[in-house]
Design a protein around this motif. Structure first.
Motif, PDB file in Angstrom:
ATOM      1  N   ASP A 171     -28.164 -19.842 -17.414  1.00  0.00           N
ATOM      2  CA  ASP A 171     -26.989 -19.046 -17.764  1.00  0.00           C
ATOM      3  C   ASP A 171     -27.090 -18.303 -19.092  1.00  0.00           C
ATOM      4  O   ASP A 171     -26.108 -17.743 -19.558  1.00  0.00           O
ATOM      5  CB  ASP A 171     -25.705 -19.896 -17.758  1.00  0.00           C
ATOM      6  N   GLY A 185     -28.738 -15.707 -19.279  1.00  0.00           N
ATOM      7  CA  GLY A 185     -28.699 -14.307 -18.847  1.00  0.00           C
ATOM      8  C   GLY A 185     -30.041 -13.692 -18.485  1.00  0.00           C
ATOM      9  O   GLY A 185     -30.182 -12.474 -18.484  1.00  0.00           O
ATOM     10  N   LYS A 186     -31.019 -14.526 -18.140  1.00  0.00           N
ATOM     11  CA  LYS A 186     -32.348 -14.002 -17.807  1.00  0.00           C
ATOM     12  C   LYS A 186     -32.301 -13.053 -16.617  1.00  0.00           C
ATOM     13  O   LYS A 186     -32.817 -11.945 -16.669  1.00  0.00           O
ATOM     14  CB  LYS A 186     -33.310 -15.153 -17.474  1.00  0.00           C
ATOM     15  N   SER A 187     -31.677 -13.518 -15.524  1.00  0.00           N
ATOM     16  CA  SER A 187     -31.651 -12.676 -14.321  1.00  0.00           C
ATOM     17  C   SER A 187     -30.868 -11.400 -14.575  1.00  0.00           C
ATOM     18  O   SER A 187     -31.247 -10.320 -14.113  1.00  0.00           O
ATOM     19  CB  SER A 187     -31.027 -13.445 -13.154  1.00  0.00           C
ATOM     20  N   THR A 188     -29.773 -11.518 -15.310  1.00  0.00           N
ATOM     21  CA  THR A 188     -28.962 -10.346 -15.623  1.00  0.00           C
ATOM     22  C   THR A 188     -29.777  -9.353 -16.455  1.00  0.00           C
ATOM     23  O   THR A 188     -29.735  -8.144 -16.223  1.00  0.00           O
ATOM     24  CB  THR A 188     -27.694 -10.753 -16.393  1.00  0.00           C
ATOM     25  N   ASN A 215     -28.407 -12.757 -26.855  1.00  0.00           N
ATOM     26  CA  ASN A 215     -27.658 -12.141 -25.757  1.00  0.00           C
ATOM     27  C   ASN A 215     -26.162 -12.480 -25.833  1.00  0.00           C
ATOM     28  O   ASN A 215     -25.759 -13.385 -26.537  1.00  0.00           O
ATOM     29  CB  ASN A 215     -28.237 -12.635 -24.419  1.00  0.00           C
ATOM     30  N   ASP A 226     -21.549  -9.158 -26.764  1.00  0.00           N
ATOM     31  CA  ASP A 226     -20.217  -8.620 -26.431  1.00  0.00           C
ATOM     32  C   ASP A 226     -19.135  -9.696 -26.554  1.00  0.00           C
ATOM     33  O   ASP A 226     -17.983  -9.399 -26.856  1.00  0.00           O
ATOM     34  CB  ASP A 226     -20.216  -8.033 -25.013  1.00  0.00           C
ATOM     35  N   ALA A 240     -26.872  -8.148 -22.143  1.00  0.00           N
ATOM     36  CA  ALA A 240     -27.527  -7.830 -20.869  1.00  0.00           C
ATOM     37  C   ALA A 240     -26.492  -7.315 -19.877  1.00  0.00           C
ATOM     38  O   ALA A 240     -26.746  -6.407 -19.097  1.00  0.00           O
ATOM     39  CB  ALA A 240     -28.236  -9.066 -20.317  1.00  0.00           C
TER      40      ALA A 240
END
Ligand SMILES: Nc1nc2c(ncn2[C@@H]2O[C@H](COP(=O)(O)OP(=O)(O)O)[C@@H](O)[C@H]2O)c(=O)[nH]1
Ligand SMILES: [Mg+2]
Lengths: 430, 301
Positions: free
Chosen positions: A29, A31-34, A158, A161, A197
């Motif tokens: 979670d 955010g690697k895939s994102t 990451n 935001d 990301a």
């Protein structure tokens, strides 16, 4: 970078493109895939049918926005579980470089996947969730990158935001990483980038929200990291892979040693020593389909002809006479164990080192590493899956090698369980 | 300072060459699966380069559905002769005649799925222990996780969740009797790399890849070629259009694209601008989102 240049292959510019392989590391979670989805999406590397499929799947899953992670989460089982289960490879290109991404999952039992992805990488992206900062697992990710000798590390902080894109958050994490992680894992080319990301800040496009950050975006960084020194250009190493002996009249006396150069720059006339025979000779010719070469370097595949007729077979090593490799049957190394059946002290395994096949016995387990704290635990008699440790092994026939930190090709090996034929360990020679 | 970087095409070529030489060294009876498409034509070229000046040390195996573009077969035979290669043909028609498989019926009938049985039978008949294929990881999600050396059990099946880790460029081809390997030397190439390489190396392709006039009809977003064995719905009308193939396989599942590209540079420009993946035009993949993964587990290419 404008939108048109990124897919502009119409010129012959691609003839000068370089290849960069990188891997991503982060906890579940983070955010690697994102991030990978974002890189592909913003660099216009996705096709309409892929986009449509992801849009459909996003809606089906009740996601409010395009779920970028779905681009990379490939196989059916993992779509169902919603996690990445293995190493998957992704590709994209800009006019400057072609990229190969090894997408590896971050869950604890998947250390082996991370090691696999890292083994061929020029660069590692280490993801940190800005809300969590440097955590125990950050050590693991940095350590694996370090252990596998990845020359360039990019730490992406990451989810900026979620913290109002604050500079102090970024600076604190950077300082923590430098103070705790970089201190114990020195000698890397290390960079830090604050990103989102999800929103796309500083991934491909510069962030409008973080004008305090003046350096390159992630993509610009990946496009410009110098990779020409990533191979060992010093020690001449040529593991013999295959003997080419055409059975034709024209090439009656041709005897070529085919292989991929693992180190150094080779020239015709260079003095070399052939292992294990220990015989000195000279390179007569470096042959290719397109004709002989004046010089050749890693990672080129070529065919070498020698001045003297020596009995050479697959698994032998041709090395520069001026800088010999280490030779021997007693090897000190770090291993990552990759199989559910644990490594046993005194266990026997098949061993592959470059093109050489031997057998070995594990005669010492020095310590097992707690990879979250880097603490060394002595006194163990086995090594379980996903554990990393320092061991000593004895081979049936000698190996010709270099320390892994000197040469990632001649310093690496794998172990194979002879009962199942499975690859059970990755080894980095010390 | 001299620049010791290979271009991406040279590095991919070197990697493929290494893999091909590993196959020749590690296996006793390897074979190259030759579909007649551009990827397998590139594989043949790479093999010639890897073993030069010797000839290619394994036969080419064509699994023939009988539903071919004529040009593809003419090209295949010419190539075999020119490079002095050995050709083995596995016939799907024969598998049907022997009752090994049953021909699909209906409007979407295709022999594509039947190929798997013929392929496995051919591998068994000739005792091939490694089958080199032109699969690329960028083609399709299920392929993204393929290894270079991909183990198949004695039933020819792939277990994607239980694959051997592949580290550095050390390939483990150890296996038991009856098992075999699928090997994918161009795993890391994209469609664009293939075309750029074909241009760089000046590799000859079947005319099908370039624009030509053909009778085609439109089905579910894909242009298909009209052929005697292709059933058409009453609502489907064939028209003569300028098209070219983006992939070449069995006619029943080869999608054509409208194109006027008659040279490699134009094709590359077209692909750079194209917004649909290559397999998006493959009718066989449309059956379900996990179609490829299911077929691959059973032993498909
Ligand atoms: N707000 C925010 N959420 C993110 C960001 N990156 C990823 N996420 C979310 O974090 C969750 C996990 O992301 P995923 O890419 O699946 O993480 P992985 O497990 O590392 O592959 C998802 O809900 C993402 O939408 C980011 O930059 N900002
Ligand atoms: Mg993921």
């Amino acid at each position: 970078m404008t939108e048109t240049t990124i897919t502009d292959f119409s010129s012959k510019g691609y003839l000068n493109m370089q290849l960069l392989r990188f891997t991503t590391a982060g906890s579940v979670d983070d955010g690697k895939s994102t991030l990978i989805g974002r890189l592909l999406y913003d660099s216009k590397s996705l096709f309409e049918d892929q986009l449509d499929a992801v849009k459909r799947a996003s809606v089906q899953k009740g996601s409010e926005h395009l779920n970028l992670a779905l681009f990379t989460d490939g196989l059916r089982a993992e779509r169902e579980q919603g996690i990445t289960i293995d190493v998957a490879y992704r590709y994209f290109a800009t006019p400057n470089r072609k990229f190969i991404i090894a997408d590896t999952p971050g869950h604890i039992q998947y250390t082996r996947n991370m090691v696999t992805g890292a083994s061929t990488a020029n660069a590692a992206i280490i993801l940190i969730d800005a809300r969590n900062g440097v955590i125990e697992q950050t050590y693991r990710h940095a350590y694996i990158a370090y252990l596998l000798g990845i020359p360039h590390i990019v730490v992406c902080i990451n989810k900026m935001d979620l913290l109002d894109y604050r500079q102090d958050v970024f600076e604190k994490i950077k300082a923590d990483f430098n103070a705790f992680v970089a201190k114990v894992l020195p000698g890397e080319d290390l960079r830090f980038i604050p990103i989102s990301a999800l929103k796309g800040d500083n991934v491909v496009k510069p962030s409008q929200k973080m004008d305090w950050y003046k350096e390159s975006t992630l993509l610009e960084t990946l496009e410009t990291i110098p990779i020409d020194k990533d191979h060992d250009m010093v020690h001449q190493r040529f593991p013999v892979q295959y003997i080419i002996r055409p059975e034709t009249d024209k090439y009656h006396d041709y005897r070529g040693y085919a292989g991929r150069i693992a180190g150094g720059i080779l020239h015709p006339g260079d003095e070399v020593i052939v292992f294990p025979a220990g015989i000195k000779t000279k390179i007569q010719q470096i042959d290719t389909f397109n004709g002989p070469l004046d010089e050749a370097f890693p990672p080129m595949s070529v065919t070498i002809l020698l001045n003297d007729d020596i009995d050479i077979s697959r698994g032998d090593l041709i090395a520069g006479a001026g800088d010999l490799p280490k030779t021997g049957s007693d090897i000190d190394l770090m291993v990552c164990w990759m199989n559910p059946r644990p490594m046993q002290l005194n266990g026997k395994y098949a061993l592959k080192h470059n093109t050489r096949d031997v057998r070995c016995v594990i005669d010492k387990i020095e310590f097992v590493l707690n990879i979250n704290t880097l603490e060394e635990i002595p006194g163990r008699t086995s090594l379980a899956m996903n554990e990393i440790g320092r061991i000593h092994l004895h081979t049936t026939k000698p190996l010709f090698f270099d320390p892994y930190t000197v040469n990632r090709q001649t310093g690496s090996l794998i172990l194979i369980d002879e009962a199942t034929n499975e690859t059970v360990a990755a080894g980095m020679i010390l | 300072m001299k620049d010791y970087n290979l271009t991406h095409l040279r590095e991919l070529e070197s990697e493929a060459s290494y893999v091909l030489r590993e196959v020749a060294a590690q296996f006793e009876r390897p074979a190259l699966l030759f579909s007649g498409g551009k990827d397998s034509i590139v594989l043949v070229h790479l093999s010639r380069k890897a073993f030069h000046p010797a000839s290619i040390p394994f036969p080419l195996v064509h699994i023939d559905t009988g539903h071919n573009f004529e040009e593809a077969i003419i090209f295949r035979n010419k190539l075999v002769k020119k490079f002095n290669a050995r050709l083995v043909v596995g016939s799907v028609q024969e598998s049907i005649d022997n009752g090994r498989v049953v021909e699909e019926k209906g409007i979407n009938a295709s022999r594509n799925v039947l190929q798997t049985v013929t392929l496995l039978d051919t591998i068994e008949k000739y005792k091939f222990d490694a089958a080199i294929g032109g699969g690329r990881r960028d083609e399709e999600k299920a392929r993204a996780k393929e290894r270079f050396f991909s183990h198949r059990d004695e039933f020819g099946q792939w277990d994607p969740k239980n694959q051997r880790p592949e580290l550095w460029n050390i390939f483990n081809g150890k296996k038991r009797m009856g098992e075999h390997f699928r090997v994918f030397p161009i795993s890391n190439w994209t469609e664009m790399d293939i075309w750029q390489y074909i241009l760089q190396e000046n590799i000859e392709l079947p005319s099908l890849y370039f624009t030509h006039e053909r009778e085609v009809f439109f089905r579910d977003g894909v242009w298909l070629a009209k052929a005697p064995f292709m059933a058409m719905k009453p609502t489907e009308k064939a028209e003569k259009l300028r098209v070219r193939c983006r992939t070449v396989g069995d006619i029943s599942c080869t999608g054509l694209v409208l194109s006027t590209a008659d040279n490699l540079e134009d094709i590359i420009r077209e692909i750079a601008a194209t917004r649909v993946t290559e397999r998006g035009g493959r009718y066989d993949d449309k059956r379900s989102e996990a179609a490829m993964e299911d077929r691959k587990k059973e032993g498909y290419f």
